[in-house]
Design an enzyme around this catalytic site. Structure first.
Site, PDB file in Angstrom:
ATOM      1  CG  PHE A   1      -1.931   1.152   1.113  1.00 57.43           C
ATOM      2  CD1 PHE A   1      -3.088   1.016   0.353  1.00 57.43           C
ATOM      3  CD2 PHE A   1      -1.690   2.376   1.733  1.00 57.43           C
ATOM      4  CE1 PHE A   1      -3.998   2.070   0.221  1.00 57.43           C
ATOM      5  CE2 PHE A   1      -2.591   3.427   1.608  1.00 57.43           C
ATOM      6  CZ  PHE A   1      -3.742   3.264   0.856  1.00 57.43           C
TER       7      PHE A   1
ATOM      8  CG  ASP B   1       5.605   3.685   1.747  1.00 59.82           C
ATOM      9  OD1 ASP B   1       5.616   4.352   2.807  1.00 59.82           O
ATOM     10  OD2 ASP B   1       4.623   3.609   0.991  1.00 59.82           O
TER      11      ASP B   1
ATOM     12  CE  LYS C   1      -0.611   5.140   7.828  1.00 58.95           C
ATOM     13  NZ  LYS C   1      -2.003   5.379   8.154  1.00 58.95           N
TER      14      LYS C   1
HETATM   15  C1  LIG Z   1       3.074   2.348   3.710  1.00 54.35           C
HETATM   16  C2  LIG Z   1       2.104   3.453   3.386  1.00 54.35           C
HETATM   17  N1  LIG Z   1       2.384   4.297   2.374  1.00 54.35           N
HETATM   18  C3  LIG Z   1       1.565   5.304   2.046  1.00 54.35           C
HETATM   19  C4  LIG Z   1       0.388   5.515   2.715  1.00 54.35           C
HETATM   20  C5  LIG Z   1      -0.518   6.666   2.355  1.00 54.35           C
HETATM   21  O1  LIG Z   1      -0.493   7.623   3.370  1.00 54.35           O
HETATM   22  P1  LIG Z   1      -1.615   8.767   3.449  1.00 54.35           P
HETATM   23  O2  LIG Z   1      -2.894   8.106   3.797  1.00 54.35           O
HETATM   24  O3  LIG Z   1      -1.098   9.699   4.528  1.00 54.35           O
HETATM   25  O4  LIG Z   1      -1.639   9.436   2.120  1.00 54.35           O
HETATM   26  C6  LIG Z   1       0.050   4.664   3.776  1.00 54.35           C
HETATM   27  C7  LIG Z   1      -1.221   4.828   4.496  1.00 54.35           C
HETATM   28  O5  LIG Z   1      -1.738   3.955   5.115  1.00 54.35           O
HETATM   29  C8  LIG Z   1       0.927   3.600   4.115  1.00 54.35           C
HETATM   30  O6  LIG Z   1       0.643   2.756   5.114  1.00 54.35           O
END
Ligand SMILES: Cc1ncc(COP(=O)(O)O)c(C=O)c1O
Length: 395
Positions: A128, A213, A242
């Site tokens: 994700f 990520d 986050k």
């Molecule tokens: C690993 C990862 N990358 C990107 C995102 C996207 O983040 P946002 O919801 O702040 O755009 C998330 C959100 O859950 C995530 O867990």
């Protein structure tokens, strides 16, 4: 709620205030928050250091734009580079924006260093990376992409954890490999030993960048400031959001100097790195980036994980995954929703992912007593589920 677009299924509870690991609604109910805004309220609710920092900065200056020097932005960038292996930071406002920035940086870097044709991004099943088109194209979950095609060109996917399959897809055309060191939304999946190191080597062999990520795993969540510091595989680029702002919307993309390919006009963000967001990050880092604090996160994580493993041993097919205070109890499609309902009834907030798995991500400041209280609820849930299973077997 009628006027709000229904992009989330909501649980029908409405917290209006919070303190520490607890949320309160206007009807006198309280909830032990074991999901912390989906791994975001790293310092819990109402932490004095965070609240004071935001208040103080709001009175001085909220926003002025990146047309000018922003001293607190420079200061926070130095805090991050000082605490990690990176040299440059780009600030934005969310996780998906940090991923977007990383993808753009990787393609620009490849183009500048190697010329055209080297633009592919390899990512993994069950990943994700966010909801914007770059992040979504990298998110190898067909159900999330469905209805929004076509995705962007140049994104390829391998099964998570399968190093040989990944290597087959890496070549001179690869600009970057994008991977979560532990997959969050996909089920708290920890890769097999050697997988991340193998990706590092594949990148080195083909002049591709390794992007971690760490939107979910970062800012202390796994008991290290960033998870890569625990697994000892250093990426070229890292994304964070986050928990970084403790609930204040902020994202960061960090890169090593040799691949920091974005220059003036290449990328930007009106709000990115504004003084208010930076005050929040500074407050969070001041608490989280301390060895004693991180050690306590690891300790509480170990208590929780060991106890969950003991519970899982009583449930056929159950599994516990994760690291630090990012943990999952996989109970399968039949039991997980019932366990989730049990927790909700008992006032413990967790998150059900994929219909099979409970994700736990309490505030990093959760107390040992609160960990034990949540475990009592989980234990009660397993007792009830097992008793029901025995009754069904006898009947
Ligand atoms: C690993 C990862 N990358 C990107 C995102 C996207 O983040 P946002 O919801 O702040 O755009 C998330 C959100 O859950 C995530 O867990």
């Amino acid at each position: 709620m009628q006027a709000v677009m229904e992009t989330y299924k909501r649980l029908g509870i409405a917290p209006t205030s919070g303190q520490g690991s607890w949320l309160f609604d206007d009807e006198g109910n309280r909830y032990l928050d074991f999901i912390a805004g989906i791994a975001t309220n790293s310092l819990g609710h109402g932490h004095p250091a965070l609240v004071e920092a935001i208040k103080e900065q709001a009175e001085k200056l909220i926003h002025c734009s990146n047309l000018y020097e922003v001293p607190i932005q420079a200061e926070v960038a130095e805090m991050l580079t000082g605490a990690t292996d990176f040299d440059r930071v780009f600030f934005c406002n969310s996780g998906t924006e940090s991923v977007e920035a990383a993808i753009k940086l990787a393609r620009k870097h490849a183009r500048t260093q190697y010329g055209p044709g080297k633009h592919e991004i390899l990512s993994f099943s069950r990943s994700f990376h966010g909801r914007t088109y770059g992040g979504l194209s990298a998110t190898a979950q067909p159900t999330l992409q469905e209805g929004f095609g076509p995705m962007l060109d140049g994104f390829v996917h391998a099964p998570f954890g399968d190093l040989e399959a990944a290597k087959e897809l890496v070549g001179p055309q690869t600009a970057a490999i994008l991977v979560e060191p532990i997959q969050g939304e996909g089920g708290v999946n920890v890769p097999p030993e050697g997988f991340l190191q193998g990706l590092r080597e594949a990148c080195d062999e083909h002049g591709a960048l390794l992007i971690f990520d760490e939107v979910q795993t970062g800012a202390g969540r796994t008991g290290h400031l960033y998870a890569y510091q625990g697994v000892r595989v250093v990426p070229d680029v890292l994304t964070s959001a986050k928990g970084l702002g403790g609930g204040f919307p902020v994202g960061a993309m960090m890169a090593k100097e040799e691949c920091a390919a974005l220059g003036p006009g290449n990328h930007g963000s009106t709000f990115g790195g504004n003084p208010l967001a930076m005050a929040a990050v500074k407050a969070v880092l001041s608490v989280v980036d301390e060895e004693d604090f991180l050690e306590e996160v690891r300790f509480k994580g170990a208590i929780l994980k060991n106890a969950l493993e003991a519970l899982a041993a009583r449930v056929p097919g159950a599994e516990v995954r994760g690291e630090g205070l990012l943990l999952a109890l996989d109970l399968g499609p039949e039991l997980a929703p019932r366990m989730f309902e049990h927790c909700l009834r008992e006032g413990v907030l967790v998150n059900l992912i994929g219909g099979t798995t409970l994700r736990l991500a309490p505030p990093l400041t959760v107390s040992r007593t609160e960990v034990r209280a949540a475990l009592d609820t989980f234990r009660g849930g397993v007792d009830t589920l097992m008793a029901a299973a025995e009754t069904a077997a006898v009947a």
